[in-house]
Enzyme design. Structure first.
Site, short mmCIF file in Angstrom:
data_model
loop_
_atom_site.label_atom_id
_atom_site.label_comp_id
_atom_site.label_asym_id
_atom_site.label_seq_id
_atom_site.Cartn_x
_atom_site.Cartn_y
_atom_site.Cartn_z
N CYS A 440 1.03 -1.15 0.14
CA CYS A 440 0.07 -0.03 -0.14
C CYS A 440 0.82 1.19 0.04
CB CYS A 440 -1.11 -0.01 1.09
SG CYS A 440 -2.63 0.70 0.57
N HIS A 524 -4.01 -5.32 0.49
CA HIS A 524 -3.61 -5.72 1.55
C HIS A 524 -3.62 -7.17 1.68
CE1 HIS A 524 -3.00 -2.05 3.91
NE2 HIS A 524 -3.88 -1.62 2.79
N GLU A 526 -2.61 -9.08 3.88
CA GLU A 526 -2.76 -9.50 5.37
C GLU A 526 -4.23 -9.46 5.87
OE1 GLU A 526 -2.02 -6.38 4.26
OE2 GLU A 526 -2.96 -5.13 5.67
N1 GLN Z 1 -3.27 1.91 3.29
C1 GLN Z 1 -2.23 2.60 2.98
O1 GLN Z 1 -1.26 2.26 3.07
C2 GLN Z 1 -2.81 3.81 2.31
C3 GLN Z 1 -1.74 4.66 1.47
C4 GLN Z 1 -2.24 5.87 0.87
N2 GLN Z 1 -2.20 6.66 2.28
C5 GLN Z 1 -3.53 6.23 0.36
O2 GLN Z 1 -4.47 6.56 0.68
O3 GLN Z 1 -3.38 5.62 -0.84
#
Ligand code: GLN
Length: 557
Positions: A440, A524, A526
């Protein structure tokens, strides 16, 4: 004790604990321990009275409380057609915050045991918004429950304040509402507040389509600076527990939900959702048309909003709107520094894992830009010994630990802003030829370190049901996602390939360097909450480190 009502006076002079000096009175906990020692379980009140589970209250059917009848000026359109339901007044003329009382007593089971009644009686109390007076002595033994909580007649209470509010034409709050969500486009949504009071929490309003895992969602540090609207209507119904937090502090600024919170119905629940939210110092608002919000955000893009649940009930929509309009937005904001945690060693693996514990472990540094705990568990289960370093750790601090791999975590805010200090460190790690895996925000930072750029998405991806295609194999994974920015594929240099794409909007979901051992995904693997189709990525990272270890052993032989 002076009491204005004869029925209460009788109670207070007979078996009320209020008559006993508090020093000699057993606390609620002491009473509970004694009760357990004495073998008393569900029946028997703390006063030693036994009551039948089927007993009926002698109170008439409660009347609904009505508003002042005055037309109140409402400065903005209220696109929400269904006004929040007004709590019916108790038959004694008081409006009791029955949910709060049940919460203070420790939940429906506890209050039923305390009063010596069944859960059906508690359900009826909720419905009529009152507890029959004969049970008050039992409830008064609970720390934090006072007589004025049980009746509004005796003191100036929330009921009186509410009535004052309703007749105050300068307060636009409609009857029954005590909280508002004001969007920067001028939309005002009225609702009922829960959790901690706030004069106004301002941030980006986003929506999550996850049907489960509200506790994991709200404690995901990536939600810092954001107010989360849940599209699933029933939030809070399984309560909260001590295990499901993804970080100790709740990063999200507030929760917006459709239905009022009901009593927790889960054996895992330790605390009702509203109480948990209050402990985290955050507010929630219910009675909101969350579909309307979702359509607005879907059609018009990300938007700032402010959630107000003031203690005094006075809501000034003009000033809230001003504050919302002044908020600069997430673009350009580095929030990783606000949620990152100090250096630590992480040893816990995934719960109930069926995978055998690996003997041959890999030394990994996990960069914490706002890491979710379950990512660290997945790394451990896949075979990593994990040292977590704060977001601002330098390349020298990372490399000093001689990692076999470096992991880049998720996190909040604008990746370009966090990149100003994170990218130089990541570049040095890549130059040192250490394998890198990112998730992410970590994906967005790796893309920048490899020469790419990020941009703000028109529509963020948040939820546990997002299809992603692996472009090499054609395999589709159902993934958990939470991001509002994305990697611009057009900006990627020739030695970086696209590995995954979103089947919702075609945006980038994964990259890999063709010259270095570095890869990352936007989603994600996880889960937490969500499906675990993509756990293989943690194993892929470990496989890269295994190959390196095997090569260096062969080279040394
Ligand atoms: N879950 C995250 O790591 C989000 C990454 C970043 N802040 C976004 O909104 O794209």
């Amino acid at each position: 004790m002076i009491c204005l009502r004869s029925d209460i006076a009788v109670l207070l002079t007979s078996d009320s604990p209020q008559e006993t000096p508090s020093a000699s009175r057993p606390s609620f906990l002491e009473w509970r321990q004694n009760r357990t020692k004495a073998g008393l379980q569900q029946s028997g009140s703390p006063c030693g009275r036994k009551t039948s589970h089927s007993e009926k209250t002698s109170h008439p059917v409660p009347k609904r409380k009505t508003g002042s009848g005055k037309k109140l000026p409402i400065p903005f359109p209220i696109p929400y057609s269904e006004p929040p339901e007004v709590h019916p007044a108790a038959s004694n003329g008081a409006t009791m915050d029955i949910d709060r009382i049940i919460e203070k007593a420790g939940g429906a089971d506890e209050i039923a045991a305390l009063a010596g009644v069944g859960l059906e009686a508690v359900r009826k109390w909720r419905q009529s918004r009152m507890v029959p007076t004969k049970h008050w002595p039992a409830l008064l033994r609970v720390p934090g429950i006072a007589l004025q909580d049980l009746t509004a007649d005796l003191t100036t209470t929330e009921t009186q304040q509410e009535q004052e509010r309703e007749t105050d034409v300068s307060n636009p709050c409609p009857p029954g509402a005590n909280a508002a969500l004001v969007l920067a486009d001028g939309t005002v949504l009225w609702g009922r507040g829960f959790g901690a009071h706030t004069e106004g929490a301002v941030g980006e309003l986003c929506f999550s389509t996850g049907m489960t895992g509200y506790q994991e969602t709200l404690t995901d540090p990536s939600f810092a600076g954001q107010i989360v609207t849940f599209t699933f209507p029933h939030i809070g119904n399984v309560g909260t527990n001590a295990d499901d937090n993804e970080a100790p502090k709740m990063a999200a600024l507030g929760a917006v939900v459709k239905e009022d919170i009901t009593a927790p119905a889960s054996w895992r629940s330790h605390e009702p959702f509203a109480a948990w939210l209050r402990d985290h110092g955050r507010a929630g608002i219910s009675g909101i048309d969350t579909r309307a919000i979702t359509r607005t955000l879907r059609d018009n893009g990300p938007q700032t909003a402010i959630l107000a649940f003031p203690e005094n009930g006075r809501i000034d929509t003009d000033s809230l709107l001003n504050r919302a309009r002044q908020w600069p937005g997430l673009e350009g904001m580095d929030l990783a520094k606000e949620v990152t945690r100090p250096k630590r060693v992480w040893t816990e693996g995934v719960w109930h894992s069926t995978k055998p514990v690996r003997e041959n472990r890999r030394r990994v540094v996990a960069m914490d830009y706002g890491a979710k705990d379950n990512i660290l568990r997945c790394l451990v289960t896949a075979g990593c010994d994990v040292t977590v370093l704060p977001a601002t750790a330098t390349a020298e601090e990372i490399l000093e630990l001689r990692p076999e791999g470096v992991f880049l975590s998720n996190g909040p805010g604008d990746p370009a802003a966090t990149g100003t200090y994170a990218v130089p460190a990541i570049r040095k790690v890549l130059d040192a030829n250490v394998p890198v895996f990112g998730i992410c925000l970590g994906h967005q930072l790796l893309a920048q370190a490899l020469g790419g750029k990020t941009y703000k998405l028109e529509r963020g991806h948040r939820g546990a049901n997002q299809p992603v295609k692996d472009v090499e194999t054609g395999r589709v994974e159902i993934t958990s996602q939470n991001h509002g920015f994305a990697v611009d594929e057009k900006s990627l240099p020739a030695d970086v390939k696209v590995t995954h794409v979103s089947l919702f909007d075609g945006s980038n979901e994964g990259i890999a360097s063709t010259t270095k051992d570095a890869f990352s995904v936007q989603y994600h693997p996880e889960a937490s909450p969500g499906p675990s189709d993509s756990f293989y990525l943690f194993e892929r990272f470990v496989a890269v480190m295994d190959r390196r270890a095997a090569n260096s052993t062969n080279a040394g032989a």
